[in-house]
Design a protein around this motif. Structure first.
Motif, short mmCIF file in Angstrom:
data_model
loop_
_atom_site.label_atom_id
_atom_site.label_comp_id
_atom_site.label_asym_id
_atom_site.label_seq_id
_atom_site.Cartn_x
_atom_site.Cartn_y
_atom_site.Cartn_z
N CYS A 9 15.63 11.62 -52.16
CA CYS A 9 14.36 11.98 -52.78
C CYS A 9 13.90 13.33 -52.22
O CYS A 9 13.81 13.49 -51.00
CB CYS A 9 13.33 10.89 -52.48
N ALA A 11 11.08 14.46 -52.14
CA ALA A 11 9.75 14.38 -51.53
C ALA A 11 9.78 13.72 -50.16
O ALA A 11 9.17 14.21 -49.22
CB ALA A 11 8.81 13.61 -52.45
N CYS A 12 10.53 12.60 -50.04
CA CYS A 12 10.48 11.87 -48.77
C CYS A 12 11.84 11.72 -48.10
O CYS A 12 11.93 11.23 -46.98
CB CYS A 12 9.87 10.48 -49.00
N CYS A 27 11.36 6.94 -57.01
CA CYS A 27 11.72 6.79 -55.61
C CYS A 27 11.14 5.46 -55.12
O CYS A 27 9.94 5.23 -55.23
CB CYS A 27 11.20 7.93 -54.75
N CYS A 30 8.66 6.38 -51.69
CA CYS A 30 7.34 7.03 -51.73
C CYS A 30 6.69 6.94 -53.11
O CYS A 30 5.56 7.37 -53.29
CB CYS A 30 7.45 8.49 -51.30
ZN LIG Z 1 10.56 9.49 -52.11
#
Ligand SMILES: [Zn+2]
Ligand SMILES: [Zn+2]
Lengths: 333, 195
Positions: A9, A11-12, A27, A30
């Motif tokens: 991911c 983002a995380c 995801c 997150c």
């Molecule tokens: Zn994520």
């Protein structure tokens, strides 16, 4: 078909799940909504190779024992090479929507024996998705054209370490053939015996590229070279060439010829005896057909061929496509 | 292949969702966008619930296709065209209509039911600015797919009367598609319109 990809991911950093053909991902860690972008709009996934040299050779040896292959293959077969490759496949989803109209004929016989044919009009709606796969490069002598397995874990983890065949066939061509096949199959599914009118469209819903691991095994038997391919996910033999067994063959040829001859002769004798030319003719035709089948079966000489090879393709295509469809149907519904 | 986080193209806020939804809605600035090659902000409608619509409320997405049609066949009056001809006013041989295509992943019956129901009914509704915290069904059909399904919806409407399909002679043009969220209530028998 939830499959994990060696992607994280953005983002995380959590590992993400991707399903072939699905551009939108969630995801699980997150909750971010993610978008998978392929090259030139084509999503690409690769399946993880879970077979090793040992399991591949074991599968090949088991395959040698099946069918009418030379009985001494295990003793005389000599392994030359055994290696994995990634083969590219196209995978498409096509939606067919529309109406197929026509009629069905029913025959009624009345007491006097007069046959009356009744036409029952039919109007069938079709709204269905069809999935197809096709190899996206020149399969060479591998005898592989379609991808029949759609389960397994996808990963780009070992993607770098295994030689990959680039896709060479056109994406647009695959979309066009998929549309054509989907329409044909939808007509079959509508089950209207006599079609008089139709108003259907095929909408391409998606195309993706799948890199699939395949093991190539090359071996020799006597003077000649043979090969087999093994599915890197399921471990099953996908295709191959093997020497036939001379004894099985001579037996089969003898049996085929005798049965064919007997039927022909029997038909002739019976037909002539009864004074019926037609029966004799039927006997001859059936006998001839048995002979032709025997010949066809062994026209490759002493070789047993399994899979989808050029030349054999015409005979095999229908069968394979049906199998492929069944697999996808099962998966889809 | 590349995986990117979906962010609002207007305010750059990331978008969170538990479901796979092709229509990306930003809670912060109420912008909806879709991705087809590029990132495109789209207009959309949210219809107001009827005050009588009580129960488990949900908004379901439709592609509302602004279309015009012309009936080519001379003998229309009371004849071959059943549903379309009702939408014609006066002596004209054509008209405009909204064709509704369910944008969520439907079973065949559900598709038929809601595309027919909404297209025949041509619902009237007042608009809202937000979803009022009502759950939103995910969009699974792209705008392009929906536009290609327009003709199928019209044919299916007319097909309710058997034996007419092969005589249908009309032309249909889809001018525009807008994502429209219509109100529903979840019942024991599936969705019930909340208009
Ligand atoms: Zn994520
Ligand atoms: Zn925003």
């Amino acid at each position: 078909m939830a499959i994990s990809v060696g992607l994280n991911c953005p983002a995380c950093g959590g590992a993400i799940q991707v399903a072939e053909g699905d551009n939108v991902l969630n995801c699980g860690y997150c909750g971010s909504l993610l978008w998978a972008e392929g090259d030139a709009g084509v999503m690409t996934v690769a399946y993880r190779n879970v077979q090793g040299r040992d399991s591949v050779l074991r599968a090949t040896e088991q395959w040698w024992r099946k069918g009418w292959k030379a009985r001494d293959l295990r003793e005389k077969g000599k392994l030359l090479e055994c290696y994995p490759i990634y083969l590219p496949f196209w995978s498409t989803t096509t939606r067919v929507a529309g109406w197929i109209c026509g009629y069905e004929e029913r025959r009624h016989t009345d007491r006097e024996g007069n046959v009356r044919t009744e036409r029952i009009p039919m109007e069938e709606m079709v709204l269905n998705d069809y999935r197809y796969t096709s190899i996206a490069c020149d399969p060479g002598d591998l005898g592989i054209r379609y991808l029949r397995n759609v389960g397994g874990e996808a990963s780009f983890a070992d993607f770098e370490s295994i030689p990959t065949f680039e896709s060479t066939t056109s994406k647009d061509e695959m979309i066009a053939t998929s549309k054509q096949r989907a329409l044909e199959e939808a007509r079959g599914d509508a089950n209207v015996p006599h079609i008089t009118f139709e108003r259907v469209i095929a909408i391409p819903k998606g195309i993706s590229r799948i890199y699939y691991p395949v093991w190539v095994v090359r071996y020799s038997y006597g003077e000649r070279m043979y090969m087999a391919t093994v599915d890197g996910v399921t471990g099953n033999v996908l295709s191959g060439r093997a020497p036939g067994d001379p004894l099985y063959q001579s037996l089969a040829v003898t049996a085929g010829t005798s049965i064919g001859g007997l039927i022909a002769a029997g038909g002739l004798a019976f037909g002539l005896g009864a004074g019926e030319g037609l029966l004799a003719l039927i006997g001859l035709v059936v006998g001839g057909a048995v002979l032709a089948l025997t010949y066809r079966f062994f026209r490759h000489g002493s070789e047993i061929v399994e899979g989808d090879f050029e030349g054999k393709a015409a005979d095999m295509r229908g069968k394979l496509m049906k199998e492929a469809r069944r697999t996808f149907r099962g998966f889809h519904t | 292949m590349r995986v990117v986080q979906v962010k609002c193209p207007r305010c750059q806020q990331p978008i969170y969702s538990k479901v796979k939804d092709l229509a990306f809605y930003c809670q912060h600035c109420r912008t909806m966008h879709i991705r087809n090659g590029g990132t495109n902000i789209i207009d959309f409608d949210i219809a107001e619930f009827s005050p009588n619509a009580r129960g488990d409320r949900v908004y379901m997405p439709f592609w509302r296709l602004f279309s015009s049609f012309t009936i080519n066949q001379a003998n229309v009056a009371g004849g071959t065209f059943h549903k379309l001809s009702r939408m014609i006013k006066g002596t004209a041989n054509g008209g405009n209509l909204f064709i509704y295509v369910p944008a969520w992943e439907t079973a065949v019956d559900e598709f038929k039911r809601w595309s027919m129901g909404m297209t025949e009914g041509q619902p009237m509704y007042s608009l809202r600015q937000d979803f009022n915290n009502v759950e939103r069904g995910p969009t699974a059909i792209t705008k392009e797919e929906a536009m290609q399904l327009a003709d199928f919806v019209v044919v299916t409407m007319e097909a309710e009367r058997p034996g007419t399909l092969q005589y249908l002679d009309y032309s249909l043009q889809v001018h525009d598609a807008r994502l429209v969220y219509l109100p529903f209530v979840r019942g024991a028998q599936g969705l019930v319109s909340g208009l």
